[in-house]
Design a protein around this motif. Structure first.
Motif, PDB file in Angstrom:
ATOM      1  N   ASN A 228       0.833  -1.192   0.000  1.00 43.75           N
ATOM      2  CA  ASN A 228       0.000   0.000   0.000  1.00 43.75           C
ATOM      3  C   ASN A 228       0.870   1.245   0.000  1.00 43.75           C
ATOM      4  OD1 ASN A 228       0.913   0.124   2.593  1.00 43.75           O
ATOM      5  ND2 ASN A 228      -0.963  -0.693   3.506  1.00 43.75           N
ATOM      6  N   ALA A 229       0.231   2.387   0.119  1.00 44.53           N
ATOM      7  CA  ALA A 229       0.934   3.657  -0.085  1.00 44.53           C
ATOM      8  C   ALA A 229       2.151   3.810   0.840  1.00 44.53           C
ATOM      9  CB  ALA A 229      -0.033   4.807   0.127  1.00 44.53           C
ATOM     10  N   ASP A 230       2.017   3.403   2.112  1.00 51.26           N
ATOM     11  CA  ASP A 230       3.150   3.639   3.024  1.00 51.26           C
ATOM     12  C   ASP A 230       4.193   2.526   2.986  1.00 51.26           C
ATOM     13  OD1 ASP A 230       1.933   1.654   4.426  1.00 51.26           O
ATOM     14  OD2 ASP A 230       1.270   2.905   6.099  1.00 51.26           O
ATOM     15  N   GLY A 231       4.110   1.653   1.987  1.00 54.41           N
ATOM     16  CA  GLY A 231       5.165   0.668   1.801  1.00 54.41           C
ATOM     17  C   GLY A 231       4.952  -0.638   2.536  1.00 54.41           C
ATOM     18  N   GLY A 232       3.860  -0.735   3.305  1.00 53.92           N
ATOM     19  CA  GLY A 232       3.586  -1.983   4.026  1.00 53.92           C
ATOM     20  C   GLY A 232       2.802  -2.934   3.138  1.00 53.92           C
ATOM     21  N   TYR A 233       2.775  -4.211   3.529  1.00 58.38           N
ATOM     22  CA  TYR A 233       2.005  -5.173   2.751  1.00 58.38           C
ATOM     23  C   TYR A 233       0.521  -4.914   2.922  1.00 58.38           C
ATOM     24  CZ  TYR A 233       6.254  -7.864   1.995  1.00 58.38           C
ATOM     25  OH  TYR A 233       7.497  -8.261   1.621  1.00 58.38           O
ATOM     26  N   ASP A 234      -0.227  -5.080   1.839  1.00 59.61           N
ATOM     27  CA  ASP A 234      -1.657  -4.827   1.877  1.00 59.61           C
ATOM     28  C   ASP A 234      -2.402  -6.144   1.647  1.00 59.61           C
ATOM     29  OD1 ASP A 234      -4.204  -3.997   1.670  1.00 59.61           O
ATOM     30  OD2 ASP A 234      -3.907  -2.689  -0.056  1.00 59.61           O
ATOM     31  N   ALA A 235      -3.140  -6.571   2.668  1.00 59.99           N
ATOM     32  CA  ALA A 235      -3.815  -7.867   2.591  1.00 59.99           C
ATOM     33  C   ALA A 235      -4.871  -7.891   1.487  1.00 59.99           C
ATOM     34  CB  ALA A 235      -4.461  -8.197   3.928  1.00 59.99           C
ATOM     35  N   LYS A 236      -5.339  -6.726   1.090  1.00 62.96           N
ATOM     36  CA  LYS A 236      -6.389  -6.706   0.052  1.00 62.96           C
ATOM     37  C   LYS A 236      -5.814  -6.990  -1.327  1.00 62.96           C
ATOM     38  CE  LYS A 236      -9.574  -3.718   2.442  1.00 62.96           C
ATOM     39  NZ  LYS A 236      -8.540  -3.162   3.382  1.00 62.96           N
ATOM     40  N   GLN A 237      -4.504  -6.782  -1.476  1.00 59.83           N
ATOM     41  CA  GLN A 237      -3.896  -7.049  -2.778  1.00 59.83           C
ATOM     42  C   GLN A 237      -3.166  -8.381  -2.731  1.00 59.83           C
ATOM     43  OE1 GLN A 237      -1.544  -3.785  -4.385  1.00 59.83           O
ATOM     44  NE2 GLN A 237      -2.389  -2.456  -2.806  1.00 59.83           N
ATOM     45  N   LEU A 238      -3.901  -9.460  -2.854  1.00 57.05           N
ATOM     46  CA  LEU A 238      -3.287 -10.781  -2.870  1.00 57.05           C
ATOM     47  C   LEU A 238      -2.812 -11.050  -4.291  1.00 57.05           C
ATOM     48  CD1 LEU A 238      -2.810 -13.326  -1.081  1.00 57.05           C
ATOM     49  CD2 LEU A 238      -4.839 -14.258  -2.156  1.00 57.05           C
ATOM     50  N   LEU A 239      -1.498 -11.093  -4.489  1.00 57.54           N
ATOM     51  CA  LEU A 239      -0.961 -11.219  -5.845  1.00 57.54           C
ATOM     52  C   LEU A 239      -0.516 -12.638  -6.161  1.00 57.54           C
ATOM     53  CD1 LEU A 239       1.273  -8.019  -5.990  1.00 57.54           C
ATOM     54  CD2 LEU A 239      -1.079  -8.299  -6.749  1.00 57.54           C
ATOM     55  N   ILE A 240      -0.578 -13.514  -5.172  1.00 56.73           N
ATOM     56  CA  ILE A 240       0.068 -14.814  -5.348  1.00 56.73           C
ATOM     57  C   ILE A 240      -0.527 -15.612  -6.509  1.00 56.73           C
ATOM     58  CG2 ILE A 240      -1.353 -16.135  -3.720  1.00 56.73           C
ATOM     59  CD1 ILE A 240       1.335 -17.332  -2.699  1.00 56.73           C
ATOM     60  N   GLY A 241      -1.805 -15.368  -6.807  1.00 56.09           N
ATOM     61  CA  GLY A 241      -2.458 -16.179  -7.843  1.00 56.09           C
ATOM     62  C   GLY A 241      -2.299 -15.630  -9.250  1.00 56.09           C
ATOM     63  N   ASP A 242      -1.507 -14.565  -9.421  1.00 53.37           N
ATOM     64  CA  ASP A 242      -1.426 -13.959 -10.760  1.00 53.37           C
ATOM     65  C   ASP A 242      -0.678 -14.863 -11.741  1.00 53.37           C
ATOM     66  OD1 ASP A 242       1.207 -13.720 -10.065  1.00 53.37           O
ATOM     67  OD2 ASP A 242       1.212 -11.536  -9.888  1.00 53.37           O
ATOM     68  N   ALA A 243      -0.569 -14.376 -12.998  1.00 57.63           N
ATOM     69  CA  ALA A 243       0.012 -15.200 -14.067  1.00 57.63           C
ATOM     70  C   ALA A 243       1.429 -15.640 -13.725  1.00 57.63           C
ATOM     71  CB  ALA A 243      -0.008 -14.421 -15.377  1.00 57.63           C
ATOM     72  N   ALA A 244       2.209 -14.716 -13.114  1.00 65.46           N
ATOM     73  CA  ALA A 244       3.584 -15.067 -12.773  1.00 65.46           C
ATOM     74  C   ALA A 244       3.610 -16.217 -11.767  1.00 65.46           C
ATOM     75  CB  ALA A 244       4.301 -13.847 -12.194  1.00 65.46           C
TER      76      ALA A 244
END
Lengths: 432, 557
Positions: A228-244
């Motif tokens: 998120n904006a302040d550089g911490g991890y954001d639980a709402k943006q789960l990226l693990i399932g993306d194409a990569a």
């Protein structure tokens, strides 16, 4: 507001306590009275810290770190008259004990632990932020970043840990930067009969080991959470399932039991270490904790940068150890003084390094420790790493992540399908 | 405090006082023989022997001294409820041991007390937890949650300077004297915003440390008054948006601004940036209108929710039935197999003419002598598909997933548990067999019964009378046999149809452990306690029914 040299309410209680103790002494139990027997002092000059409940700071540590803190606690006591009581606790249980005991008021003032406990501590309301001010600049950036949660720093770091690639230099003499080269070197060594295993990484037979595999995953552009904006991890943006991530899953299957057998689900951490120490493999993906045993066996090794599997930098997770202050400490001011002005000192960080061997978080101490090339190499690799997510949602990730990777490595099911299913499952847990 | 009667003390000089033979302290009750018939005697009260009295006085004195110490500590920590209960217990103990008579109470009191403390209290407490949402995020009271949220909501104003601080007093009030990075001194308190203090005295580092009309506190004094000093918030200016200055260590201060404001009147938190309001959502957390909750919540009573969840939560319901079935299969099969094996071996080694019987017996008992969790770990190494001894050495390099295939894992767990459990049954059966009178055996053989017939119709029924209760307790033990499952497979391999970390060898107790402490979705003590109560009900019911059946067995004989 009244200025207390000795708190008024405390006085009556102390009189009561003294009376009680003398009764107790009459009952042949004088030994129990020691803590409350306070000698009368010149009140104005030397306020009674004990009566104000401020005489002692209680700190929970594990057996390994306890001796390293002895010098600094003695210095604090001679400077301020406040004793830091080190209570040695079992490391495996200390986090949960802290969470359960702080609300009762019986918990310690201070605790030592890794930074990824912060999320759970904040969720349960048991730790207070620490303001380091300008001192933050004296620490390595990555360590302060790891200790920052929701925009506030929650702990004073003292050590940074991350993994690297150990290479047996008598089997493979040159450094490789990509995983393909590493695998090729390893296979060549096996073909020439110099080794039995091309590459070693420990897998828990029940949980896999996403922590050790993460550099490979990140080098393919896959992450767990967005920021998120302040550089911490954001639980709402789960990226693990993306194409990569899916690409990584497919690779994992190719490296696994049914494929090239680079990653073997039956090799536990212990087996991997044993095989590397026996000189049966040129490569071992591991952390500094296994280095002393490797050195003891006289294996000639180099600490290599983590190889990339997909072209992007292979970022390891870094774990930062530090000190956290209880939210319900009755002695918060003295504890803050001890944490921000004593534990941040070079001598304290030096002695923590001498005792634990983990690369120090304080820059000045790290530079001294970096005269050891192994520490320097691990430190350099760590500076490219990302902090292990401390958000409580991460605990929902670990179990699914590990089990799914393990299944893929074993060749069970379609990797892309399994990976997507895992991402959905994690998402539903975090959401619900 | 009972005082020892000085007249009863031995005379100085160590001369033994002539008293009755020792060991006759408690002699009320018992039986006396009158007129050749045996009948319960009327309790005759003898004066206590000297040694008995001294022992009693010393022991009770120690207990009371300790109790007084505990009571003092409770008084000082102001735990009134605990104080009242402890005082009552101390009174009860003294009453029981100081009064004459009431001998059964004297024997039973310690046991009952420990039962209450270590069993009943724990059970009642788990029962209570089952009706709350205690777990991660719901850890303490609402007051604690509010103060924790307020604590974490304090954010340092970005790019604000760091101040050196000194604590001053005037009259009964605390003030703080700040030195900004440029060396300018300012003074203020919670009520009085920051004002310049040009006539402040400075130390060698340039830090302002004194001000005419005020007294500077030393570190010890600051610590002694820390609760008040930590509460000081000095407004930087009349504009609240500039934040307030606070100190955490008494020597430095920073500008903080709360990201959330709590309003006690409406019981809401308001985000100072966005204006979002967070209200008590009735589930032990503050939530905004969209259902977004603040991180820290508190513990509330949730009634039967946890029990309902155990049977309706889709991620739990499916696996739960499977787990219950497997738990029964596992415990019944374990008892049956260990009993059959133990009995077979016991009968075999019970032959009179067997040589080296002792050596065999010792070997048989060995698995029982290892701690179960150690054996579990060793077996999980032996059963490793690629490096395990079983596959590598015995099966010539076969790659059989003993612990990773769902069906094989169940079989492996059972086999290992039988290996661990048969020595117990072997011991029990050997003992029971040896206590059977050999005349029965001889008589049956004289009547022409075969060995099998003797075993089935005579030995086994007699054996069951004494062994059946042990089978029931063995069932209850295996029903909760955490060590074997956790160390061998950890419950795995995981089920595919659930989000939770539950697998095909999980029994109820490992499931409860995973819910309570597991990594899956955070700790959930409430649900775990509810499941524990369900386990208790199942085990208690089965045990009660089985014990009734055992009574029937006894009647036959």
């Amino acid at each position: 507001m009244k200025v207390h040299n000795t708190l008024a309410t405390q006085t009556t209680r102390r009189i009561f306590a003294t009376g009680a103790i003398s009764v107790a002494a009459a009952l042949a139990l004088s030994a129990c009275g020691g803590s409350a027997s306070t000698a009368p002092t010149s009140e104005a000059a030397k306020p009674d810290l004990k009566a104000a409940g401020a005489g002692v700071i209680t700190m929970w540590v594990d057996a390994e770190r306890s001796p390293a803190l002895k010098d600094i606690t003695e210095k604090f006591k001679s400077d301020t008259g406040i004793e830091v009581k080190l209570v040695v606790k079992d490391f495996a249980a200390v986090r949960d004990d802290f969470i359960t005991q702080v609300p009762t008021g019986q918990g310690p003032d201070l605790i030592v632990g890794p930074h990824d406990w912060i999320g759970k501590f904040v969720q349960n309301g048991v730790i207070a932020p620490v303001e380091l001010g300008d001192k933050a600049g004296q620490f390595q950036d990555s360590s302060i970043k790891a200790m920052t949660y929701n925009g506030a720093v929650y702990g004073v770091p003292y050590a940074i840990e991350n993994i690297a690639l150990l290479r047996n230099t008598s089997i493979v003499d040159s450094k490789a930067s990509t995983l393909d080269e590493v695998v090729a070197n390893g296979k060549k060594a096996v073909a020439e009969g110099k080794a039995t295993f091309p590459f070693l990484v420990g897998m828990d037979p029940k949980q896999g080991d996403p922590y050790h595999l993460y550099p490979l995953q990140s080098s393919m552009g896959s992450q767990v959470f967005g920021k998120n904006a302040d550089g911490g991890y954001d639980a709402k943006q789960l990226l693990i399932g993306d194409a990569a991530g899916v690409e990584f899953a497919k690779k994992l299957a190719a490296w696994g039991d049914a494929g090239e057998k680079i990653i073997n689900s039956n090799i536990t951490g212990d087996i991997a270490k044993e095989k590397f120490i026996a000189g049966e493999s040129p490569y071992f993906l591991t952390g500094p904790w296994n280095v002393p045993d490797v050195q003891k066996k006289g294996i000639k090794f180099a600490v290599d940068e983590l190889p990339t599997a997909g072209g992007e930098p292979a970022q390891p997770f870094i774990g930062v150890n530090g000190f956290f202050i209880s939210a319900k400490s009755a002695n918060a001011l003295a504890t803050n003084e001890f944490v921000t002005n004593y534990l941040t000192s070079e001598s304290a960080q030096d002695s923590m390094y001498t005792a634990g061997g983990r690369p120090p978080a304080l820059k000045a101490s790290f530079e001294k420790a970096a005269s050891d090339p192994v520490v320097a190499a691990f430190g350099k690799i760590g500076s490219t790493g990302v902090p292990m997510p401390a958000i409580p949602e991460m605990s929902a990730v670990w179990a699914d992540w590990g089990a799914t990777e393990l299944a893929i490595i074993k060749g069970q099911g379609d990797p892309a399908e399994a990976w997507t299913k895992m991402a959905d499952s994690i998402k539903s847990k975090i959401g619900g | 405090m009972p005082k020892p009667d000085l007249r009863e003390l031995p005379a100085p000089g160590g001369q033994p006082t002539p008293v009755e033979p020792s060991g006759t302290g408690a002699r009320s009750g018992g039986t006396t023989r009158t007129n050749g018939t045996l009948r319960p005697a009327k309790p005759i009260r003898h004066p206590d022997s000297l040694k008995g009295t001294i022992l009693k006085v010393v022991l009770l004195g120690l207990v009371d001294a300790f109790a007084v110490y505990v009571l003092m500590m409770l008084f000082l920590s102001q735990s009134w409820a605990a104080l009242a209960v402890s005082a009552l217990v101390v009174l009860a103990i003294n009453w029981i041991y100081l009064r004459k008579g009431g001998l059964p109470a004297k024997y039973l009191a310690p046991g009952v007390l420990f039962l209450l403390v270590f069993q009943v209290l724990v059970v009642v407490f788990s029962g209570y937890i089952a009706f709350t949402n205690y777990g991660d995020g719901h850890n303490s009271t609402k007051e604690d949650a509010i103060s924790a949220i307020q604590l974490t909501a304090q954010k340092r104003v970005p790019d604000s300077p760091a101040y050196k601080a000194a604590v001053l007093t005037k009259g009964n009030d605390f003030y703080m004297l700040f030195t900004d990075p440029a060396g300018k001194a300012q003074v203020g308190s919670t009520e009085q915003p920051l004002t310049d203090a040009p006539d402040a005295g400075k130390d060698s580092t340039g830090k302002a440390n004194s001000l005419p009309g005020y007294q500077t506190l030393k570190f010890q004094e600051i610590v002694a008054n820390q609760q008040e000093i930590l509460k000081i918030t000095v407004p930087v200016s009349a504009d609240p948006a500039d934040g307030t200055l606070r100190t955490a260590d008494g020597s430095t201060a920073y500008q903080f601004k709360p990201a959330l404001n709590y309003d006690a009147a409406t019981d809401t938190f308001t985000d100072t940036d966005t204006g979002t309001e967070y209200r008590d959502n009735g589930k032990g957390a503050f939530a905004d209108s969209k259902g977004e909750t603040l991180a820290t919540g508190w513990k509330i009573d949730v009634g039967m929710d946890n029990f309902v969840r155990a049977f309706t939560d889709p991620s739990l319901r499916g696996p739960l039935l499977g787990v219950i079935l497997w738990t029964f299969t596992f415990s019944i099969a374990s008892v049956a197999l260990t009993f059959v094996m133990g009995l077979f071996l016991a009968t075999t080694f019970n032959r009179e003419d067997l040589r080296g019987k002792k050596a065999y017996r010792i070997l048989m008992i060995l698995p029982y002598a290892f701690p179960a969790f150690l054996s579990g770990l060793v077996w999980s190494g032996i059963l490793n598909p690629e490096f395990g001894w079983l596959n590598q050495t015995l099966l010539g390099g076969a790659n059989i997933g003993w612990l990773t295939d769902p069906v094989l894992a169940k079989i492996s767990v059972l086999v290992v548990n039988v290996w661990l459990g048969f020595p117990y049954m072997f011991l029990v059966c050997t003992g029971a067999l040896q206590s059977l009178p050999s005349e029965i055996d001889e008589a049956a053989r004289m009547d022409g019964a075969s060995a099998w017939r003797v075993f089935r119709s005579i030995k086994l029924p007699l054996l069951l009378v004494s062994v059946a209760p042990l089978l029931i307790s063995s069932f209850a033990f295996n029903f909760n046999n955490f060590n074997v499952i956790y160390m061998l497979t950890g419950g795995g391999p995981r089920f595919a149809d659930t989000d939770r970390d539950i697998g095909s060898t999980d029994i109820l107790i490992t499931l409860v452990y995973k819910v309570a402490f597991g990594q899956g979705t955070g700790r959930d003590y409430g649900l775990a306690s509810a499941l524990a109560i369900i386990i208790f009900i199942i085990v208690a019911t089965i045990s009660a029914i089985s014990f009734k059946q055992t009574k029937a067995l006894e009647d036959v004989n």
